[in-house]
Design a protein around this motif. Structure first.
Motif, PDB file in Angstrom:
ATOM      1  N   ASN A 165       0.685  -0.941   0.092  1.00 51.82           N
ATOM      2  CA  ASN A 165      -0.329   0.049  -0.055  1.00 51.82           C
ATOM      3  C   ASN A 165       0.642   1.321   0.001  1.00 51.82           C
ATOM      4  OD1 ASN A 165      -1.619  -1.932   0.318  1.00 51.82           O
ATOM      5  ND2 ASN A 165      -3.069  -0.585   1.790  1.00 51.82           N
ATOM      6  N   GLN A 181      -3.203   2.431  -1.679  1.00 49.47           N
ATOM      7  CA  GLN A 181      -3.928   1.046  -2.104  1.00 49.47           C
ATOM      8  C   GLN A 181      -2.920  -0.044  -3.287  1.00 49.47           C
ATOM      9  OE1 GLN A 181      -6.026   2.581  -6.371  1.00 49.47           O
ATOM     10  NE2 GLN A 181      -4.062   3.531  -7.011  1.00 49.47           N
ATOM     11  N   THR A 232      -1.151  -1.514 -10.603  1.00 45.33           N
ATOM     12  CA  THR A 232      -2.449  -2.292  -9.434  1.00 45.33           C
ATOM     13  C   THR A 232      -3.252  -2.424  -9.847  1.00 45.33           C
ATOM     14  OG1 THR A 232      -3.095  -1.827  -6.965  1.00 45.33           O
ATOM     15  CG2 THR A 232      -3.394  -0.065  -9.001  1.00 45.33           C
ATOM     16  N   LEU A 233      -3.553  -3.638  -9.523  1.00 49.06           N
ATOM     17  CA  LEU A 233      -5.126  -5.083  -9.399  1.00 49.06           C
ATOM     18  C   LEU A 233      -5.746  -4.963  -8.922  1.00 49.06           C
ATOM     19  CD1 LEU A 233      -2.805  -8.097 -10.680  1.00 49.06           C
ATOM     20  CD2 LEU A 233      -3.125  -5.548 -12.211  1.00 49.06           C
ATOM     21  N   TYR A 234      -5.870  -3.711  -8.489  1.00 45.31           N
ATOM     22  CA  TYR A 234      -7.259  -4.179  -6.988  1.00 45.31           C
ATOM     23  C   TYR A 234      -6.989  -2.520  -6.164  1.00 45.31           C
ATOM     24  CZ  TYR A 234      -9.722  -4.867  -2.671  1.00 45.31           C
ATOM     25  OH  TYR A 234     -11.050  -5.022  -2.539  1.00 45.31           O
ATOM     26  N   GLU A 236      -8.435   1.218  -5.522  1.00 47.46           N
ATOM     27  CA  GLU A 236      -9.617   2.163  -4.527  1.00 47.46           C
ATOM     28  C   GLU A 236     -10.792   2.855  -5.264  1.00 47.46           C
ATOM     29  OE1 GLU A 236      -9.829   0.048  -1.628  1.00 47.46           O
ATOM     30  OE2 GLU A 236      -7.749  -0.887  -1.582  1.00 47.46           O
ATOM     31  N   ARG A 281     -16.932  -6.021  -6.970  1.00 48.33           N
ATOM     32  CA  ARG A 281     -15.782  -6.208  -7.856  1.00 48.33           C
ATOM     33  C   ARG A 281     -16.041  -7.495  -8.763  1.00 48.33           C
ATOM     34  NH1 ARG A 281     -10.716  -3.147  -6.604  1.00 48.33           N
ATOM     35  NH2 ARG A 281     -11.740  -1.580  -4.515  1.00 48.33           N
ATOM     36  N   GLU A 292      -9.712  -5.315 -13.040  1.00 49.47           N
ATOM     37  CA  GLU A 292      -9.677  -3.793 -13.320  1.00 49.47           C
ATOM     38  C   GLU A 292      -8.258  -3.796 -12.698  1.00 49.47           C
ATOM     39  OE1 GLU A 292     -12.783  -3.253 -10.215  1.00 49.47           O
ATOM     40  OE2 GLU A 292     -14.376  -3.591 -12.271  1.00 49.47           O
ATOM     41  N   PHE A 293      -7.705  -2.275 -13.369  1.00 51.79           N
ATOM     42  CA  PHE A 293      -6.429  -2.395 -13.273  1.00 51.79           C
ATOM     43  C   PHE A 293      -5.960  -0.767 -13.614  1.00 51.79           C
ATOM     44  CE2 PHE A 293      -5.063  -3.299 -18.187  1.00 51.79           C
ATOM     45  CZ  PHE A 293      -4.722  -2.299 -17.908  1.00 51.79           C
TER      46      PHE A 293
END
Length: 481
Positions: free
Chosen positions: A174, A211, A234-236, A238, A262, A267-268
Motif C-alpha cells: 500500500n 492502495q 495495481t490490480l485492486y 480503491e 468487484r 480491473e487495473f
C-alpha cells in the motif's frame, strides 16, 4: 452539478494547510530543495535512505534499539465548533429558495492515534507503514449519529516493503503516487483516492488513502543523464469511501448504497512517468490508464434492492515542469484526460441522475508560484483550470471552463516552535470563497497545541451554499513519543 464537484475536489487541496507536522518520512513525494548552482546527480540515490542499515547487522548490540526507534506515535485530541447561529439560504436547482437554520454547536470531538513506522532492516531493504485509530466522543457527529453509542475507527493506510539495488528500486504494498508539481492544486494528482468527510484536522498522510501497488523506479542514465523512470501498476483499485452518516456533507440517499462489487473481469490501473533534472529545473512526461476514484450510482432495478454502482476507466497524458529562479519557484502541470464521466458529482451516496454514460475529454492546467520571503516565510499562489474539449456533450447549465485559485502564506516563528498559516481559496466564477487560518505551538519535545479558523461564504447557488456564513473554530492538543 459541476460546481458541486469543484467544491469537493478543491476543498481537498486545502488539507495540507491544516496538516499537522510529522517526522520526516522518505517517500516518492518528498520534495528536496536543491540550490540551483549545485551539481546534483543520482550517483547513489539510496545511500541516505539505507545508511543506518549498514550499522544494524545481527552482531550489533543496537539492533533491537534501532528496530524500536522506527516507531513514531502521536495522540491528538481534536474538538471543532460551528460557532455562528444563523439562517442559510439554499436554492434548489430548478426549484425555490430554501432557508435552513444553523445552530452553534460542537461538530467534532475525537481522540486520534497516529502510528508511523520506518525501518531499514538490511542494506537495500526498507519497511514503511502508517495507520490510525479514532475514538468519537460525546457531541461528535458520529457519536450522535449512533444514538450516543461509542464509535471507533481504525485503518492501516501505508504498508510497503522496498528493495533497492544498483540504480533500481522496487516497492510492493500500500503506497501513494504523487505526480503533480503544483502543491495542493494539481490536475495530475488523481491517482490515489482522498478522504474528506468533514472540516476537522486531517494529516495529509491520512487524507490520501493508499492502495496496493507495485512500483518500479530506475535512476540510471539509460533514458537520459540525471533522469528517472517510474512505473506503477495495481490490480485492486480503491474508491472514495462513502460520507458517513451525520457528516456535514451527508445527504440521505433515495436508495441503499453498498460497497462496490468487484467482478471477475480484470480491473487495473497502470502508469509510467519519465523525469529529468536540469540546473535549476525539472521536467516530466507521464501517461496512465486510470479508473475514476468516485463510483457512479444509479437507481436499483426493483424497489428494495441496493443501488447499482459502476466505475469508469479513463486515460491520462500529462506534462509537468518547474523552474527555480533564486527564491522564486515556478510550477506547471498539464493533463489531458480522455473519457471522464460528465455528471459524476464525486460525492459518495448521491446518484448521478441517469446520465452516467456521458463522458468528456478534458484539458486541465495548473500553474503555481512559490516565493520564499526569507528562511521563515513563504508565499504560494496557484491556479487550476479545466476545459471540456467536446462541448456538444454538455448541457447549457455546465461551465465549459471550470477551476479554482489558491493562495497560501506560512510563517515560522520562535525558532520553529510557532507555525502560522493562512489560506484563501475560491472558484474561477466567484461563486464561493473559503478562508482557513491556523497557529501551531510546540510546547516541548512531547507536547504541541494548535488552533484553526475556517470561514466560508458563497452565493445561494454555489456548492458551499449549505455552509455559507459558518464560522468554525477548532482546537487540538498533541502528545508524541
Amino acid at each position: 452539478m459541476i460546481r458541486v464537484t469543484l467544491f469537493f475536489a478543491f476543498v481537498l487541496s486545502m488539507t495540507p494547510l491544516l496538516a499537522q507536522d510529522e517526522p520526516t518520512i522518505l517517500s516518492d513525494d518528498v520534495f528536496f530543495e536543491i540550490d540551483a548552482s549545485s551539481d546534483f546527480i543520482f550517483d547513489d540515490p539510496f545511500s541516505s535512505v539505507f545508511a543506518e542499515a549498514l550499522n544494524d547487522s545481527p552482531n550489533s548490540d543496537s539492533t533491537r534499539a534501532a528496530w524500536l526507534n522506527g516507531f513514531t506515535v502521536k495522540l491528538t485530541q481534536q474538538i471543532l465548533f460551528q460557532t455562528k447561529t444563523h439562517d442559510v439560504s439554499l436554492r434548489i436547482p430548478g426549484g425555490p429558495l430554501v432557508t435552513i437554520p444553523h445552530e452553534a454547536d460542537v461538530e467534532t470531538n475525537r481522540l486520534a492515534a497516529n502510528v508511523r513506522y520506518q525501518y531499514a532492516f538490511a542494506p537495500g531493504w526498507l519497511l514503511q507503514a502508517s495507520g490510525f485509530a479514532r475514538i468519537f466522543l460525546i457531541d461528535d457527529y458520529e457519536f450522535e449519529a449512533l444514538d450516543k453509542g461509542l464509535e471507533t475507527e481504525y485503518r492501516l493506510n501505508e504498508f510497503f516493503i522496498q528493495r533497492s539495488f544498483d540504480t533500481h528500486s522496487i516497492k510492493l504494498g500500500n503506497q501513494t503516487v504523487v505526480w503533480g508539481e503544483v502543491d495542493g492544486n494539481s490536475v495530475l494528482d488523481v491517482i490515489n483516492v482522498t478522504e474528506f468527510r468533514d472540516f476537522s484536522i486531517i494529516d495529509i498522510e491520512d487524507a490520501r488513502l493508499n492502495q496496493p501497488m507495485l512500483v518500479w523506479d530506475y535512476f540510471g542514465d539509460r533514458f537520459g543523464e540525471r533522469s528517472r523512470l517510474s512505473t506503477f501498476v495495481t490490480l485492486y483499485p480503491e474508491y472514495n469511501p462513502p460520507v458517513v452518516r451525520g457528516s456535514p456533507f451527508f445527504s440521505e440517499p433515495p436508495f441503499n448504497i453498498t460497497d462496490y462489487k468487484r467482478s471477475s473481469s480484470l480491473e487495473f490501473e497502470a502508469g509510467v512517468r519519465w523525469s529529468r533534472s536540469f540546473e535549476g529545473s525539472d521536467v516530466a512526461l507521464m501517461a496512465a490508464h486510470l479508473i475514476e476514484n468516485q463510483l457512479s450510482y444509479s437507481p436499483p432495478i426493483a424497489p428494495g434492492q441496493d443501488a447499482l454502482s459502476d466505475n469508469n476507466a479513463f486515460s491520462l497524458i500529462g506534462f509537468s515542469a518547474n523552474r527555480a529562479l533564486g527564491s522564486l519557484l515556478l510550477n506547471l502541470d498539464i493533463a489531458y484526460s480522455r473519457g471522464i464521466l460528465i455528471n459524476n458529482l464525486n460525492i459518495p451516496g448521491i446518484a448521478t441522475g441517469g446520465e452516467t454514460d456521458r463522458t468528456r475529454d478534458q484539458l486541465g492546467t495548473s500553474v503555481g508560484i512559490e516565493f520564499a520571503i526569507n528562511n521563515e516565510q513563504n508565499v504560494a499562489v496557484s491556479l487550476q483550470a479545466a476545459k471540456s474539449l467536446n462541448d456538444e456533450n454538455h448541457s447549457a447549465d455546465d461551465h465549459a471552463l471550470t477551476g479554482a485559485w489558491l493562495m497560501r502564506y506560512s510563517n515560522s516563528l520562535m525558532n520553529g516552535d510557532l507555525a502560522l498559516a493562512l489560506g484563501l481559496q475560491g472558484d474561477l466564477h466567484g461563486d464561493f470563497t473559503l478562508l482557513q487560518a491556523s497557529a501551531d505551538r510546540t510546547l516541548n519535545d512531547r507536547w504541541a497545541m494548535g488552533v484553526n479558523l475556517i470561514l466560508l461564504d458563497g452565493v445561494d447557488t454555489s456548492p458551499i451554499s449549505l455552509f455559507a456564513g459558518d464560522i468554525r473554530i477548532g482546537f487540538n492538543l498533541t502528545f508524541s513519543f
